[in-house]
Design an enzyme around this catalytic site. Structure first.
Site, PDB file in Angstrom:
ATOM      1  N   HIS A  89       0.849  -1.190   0.000  1.00  0.00           N
ATOM      2  CA  HIS A  89       0.000   0.000   0.000  1.00  0.00           C
ATOM      3  C   HIS A  89       0.884   1.238   0.000  1.00  0.00           C
ATOM      4  CE1 HIS A  89      -3.463   2.562   0.756  1.00  0.00           C
ATOM      5  NE2 HIS A  89      -2.664   3.242   1.564  1.00  0.00           N
ATOM      6  N   ASP A 168     -15.372   2.681   7.437  1.00  0.00           N
ATOM      7  CA  ASP A 168     -14.308   3.589   7.006  1.00  0.00           C
ATOM      8  C   ASP A 168     -14.778   4.469   5.858  1.00  0.00           C
ATOM      9  OD1 ASP A 168     -11.565   4.617   6.688  1.00  0.00           O
ATOM     10  OD2 ASP A 168     -11.772   3.624   4.762  1.00  0.00           O
ATOM     11  N   ARG A 175     -14.505  12.890   7.241  1.00  0.00           N
ATOM     12  CA  ARG A 175     -13.233  13.550   7.569  1.00  0.00           C
ATOM     13  C   ARG A 175     -12.807  14.501   6.458  1.00  0.00           C
ATOM     14  NH1 ARG A 175      -9.712   8.689   7.812  1.00  0.00           N
ATOM     15  NH2 ARG A 175      -8.040  10.199   7.959  1.00  0.00           N
ATOM     16  N   SER A 190      -7.857   3.714   9.169  1.00  0.00           N
ATOM     17  CA  SER A 190      -8.568   3.677   7.889  1.00  0.00           C
ATOM     18  C   SER A 190      -7.849   2.759   6.890  1.00  0.00           C
ATOM     19  CB  SER A 190      -8.649   5.113   7.346  1.00  0.00           C
ATOM     20  OG  SER A 190      -9.012   5.123   5.997  1.00  0.00           O
ATOM     21  N   LYS A 194      -8.842  -1.704   5.998  1.00  0.00           N
ATOM     22  CA  LYS A 194      -9.119  -2.266   4.666  1.00  0.00           C
ATOM     23  C   LYS A 194      -8.118  -3.365   4.324  1.00  0.00           C
ATOM     24  CE  LYS A 194      -9.302   2.026   3.429  1.00  0.00           C
ATOM     25  NZ  LYS A 194      -9.420   3.384   2.931  1.00  0.00           N
TER      26      LYS A 194
HETATM   27  N1  URA Z   1      -6.120   6.707   2.632  1.00  0.00           N
HETATM   28  C1  URA Z   1      -7.074   6.046   3.307  1.00  0.00           C
HETATM   29  O1  URA Z   1      -7.535   5.008   2.877  1.00  0.00           O
HETATM   30  N2  URA Z   1      -7.510   6.561   4.467  1.00  0.00           N
HETATM   31  C2  URA Z   1      -7.038   7.710   4.994  1.00  0.00           C
HETATM   32  O2  URA Z   1      -7.457   8.106   6.057  1.00  0.00           O
HETATM   33  C3  URA Z   1      -6.047   8.377   4.268  1.00  0.00           C
HETATM   34  C4  URA Z   1      -5.605   7.867   3.087  1.00  0.00           C
END
Ligand code: URA
Length: 431
Positions: A89, A168, A175, A190, A194
């Protein structure tokens, strides 16, 4: 029928965080669950998120928050695949096409690489948008198709389903409009909710710092990386992170089709040095976690092993790896006004300019123009001569050039002396 009695009040949970306390596990789990059920209002969750941004969370609270978001949706499992799974990621950057060469490269060593990705929003491009430049290529796969492709080709890059961590999704959108994106506990929970819900055995994080990154400050990026590595490790996902520089765009292309072209160059054993360096560094990390610490990744790029996996991966999703990529209708080349050394080329304005040219989208429902973007002809440290092309803007329509050029005002500089060289990979962070 009487309504179910809720065990907590949102305002009490907000007050605990406002007063710098640690929210007990059962109350925090309830807060996330009740927000997902739309019992807790957006206004209350926004106040809570702001309290977290200002006062932080303990490691235990971050773990519980992550776990509660995982519990809000489905959990995938690749346990029956018969090979290790490892994912990567990136926190996002300009010209960051690394997933494209990286996934098939790692998969070519017999490892499964599930890359459930998103689309671009704002100045950082989306992996799916880039791949959709390839005629026929399909981003939406069913869970069965993902599984079959991982079993066969080994690499899959596709759209993340809406079933993973729905809490999320709701919280991130909130947010975004309440100035609370930058809270490290919220970013970490967050991203990691995932990734953990996706069911990967191992994960390598590319946490970027600098002007074109989400975290400009290196210390904040380091804290984010440490928090995510701890979260992954505590959840049984072997996790490491690289802290990497995002002050200058990666490679010589920013856009979609042009980034695919550059990725294919890397898979053919060429490509810009920084893209190759980061691809190789991340591949080594991923393969080490998957039990192949001695894999010769450079050889796999040189001898076609990684390219074969790329072609199979694209074909498996109905893409034609040999089809010509879209080309722009209009181009505008900026020339060097003087001779010297290119001392600076700032990632953020170049990302914004590519976005204004049509390579990115302002709203989730907007289409992208696959041929739009920017091709760079020089990078910081390169000598340039007056009149030499510095970069070329690519667009479908020449009325896009004005606003893109506005974004690039002051974004690059030619000087007398070469800039001090800085490492692309600054640090490696492990549990
Ligand atoms: N990417 C995400 O998936 N979540 C965040 O809070 C920031 C970047």
């Amino acid at each position: 029928m009487s309504a179910a009695i809720e065990p907590f009040d949102a305002v009490d949970v907000i007050r605990i965080k406002r007063d710098k306390g640690a929210v007990p596990e059962d109350a925090l789990r309830w807060m996330v669950d009740a927000y997902t059920r739309e019992y807790v209002a957006d206004s209350q969750m926004a106040a809570f998120a702001m309290a977290v941004l200002l006062n932080g969370m303990t490691r235990e609270e971050i773990r519980v928050m992550t776990d509660a978001m995982i519990a809000s949706g489905e959990r995938m499992s690749f346990a029956g695949l018969g090979k290790p799974t490892v994912d990567k990621h990136s926190t996002g950057g300009v010209g960051d096409k690394i997933t494209l060469p990286l996934a098939p490269l790692v998969a070519s060593f017999g490892v499964a690489v599930p890359q459930l990705s998103g689309r671009g929003l704002g100045h950082t491009g989306g992996t799916l948008d880039k791949l959709e430049s390839i005629p026929g290529w399909r981003a939406a796969l069913s869970n069965d198709e993902i599984f079959e492709q991982l079993r066969g080709v080994g690499a899959v890059i596709c759209a993340a389903g809406t079933g993973l961590a729905p809490a999320d999704k709701r919280l991130y959108a909130l947010r975004d409009v309440t100035g609370t994106v930058e809270a490290i506990p919220l970013i970490a929970s967050s991203i990691m909710s995932k990734k953990i819900a996706e069911g990967t055995d191992a994960l390598v994080l590319d946490v970027k710092f600098g002007g074109g990154a989400f975290m400009r400050d290196v210390d904040m990026a380091r804290e984010l990386a440490r928090t995510m590595v701890a979260l992954g490790t505590d959840s049984g996902v072997a996790t490491t992170a690289l802290l990497t520089d995002m002050n200058t765009p990666l490679g010589l292309t920013i856009g979609n089709a042009n980034e695919v072209r550059e990725s294919v160059e890397v898979l053919a054993g060429g490509g810009p040095a920084d893209v190759v360096e980061l691809t190789v560094a991340l591949a080594r990390e991923m393969l080490a976690l998957a039990g192949h610490p001695d894999a010769d990744v450079e050889k796999a790029l040189r001898d076609g092993q990684a390219m074969d996996a790329w072609r199979e991966m694209i074909r498996a999703q109905d893409g034609d790896p040999d089809a010509p990529l879209p080309t722009p209708r209009e181009t505008h080349t900026v020339l060097a006004p003087a001779s010297g050394v290119l001392t600076r080329l700032d990632a953020l304005p170049f990302g914004v300019a590519a976005w204004r040219l049509g390579a990115g989208r302002a709203r989730a429902q907007d289409p992208v123009i696959h041929s739009a973007g920017i091709d760079l002809h020089a990078k910081p440290g390169d000598e340039v001569r007056a009149g030499q092309p510095l970069f070329t803007l690519l667009a479908g329509d020449d009325n896009r050039f004005g606003r893109a050029l506005d974004a690039l005002e002051g974004a690059w500089e030619i000087g007398a002396d070469a800039p001090a060289s800085t490492p692309l990979v600054l640090e490696r962070i492990t549990a």
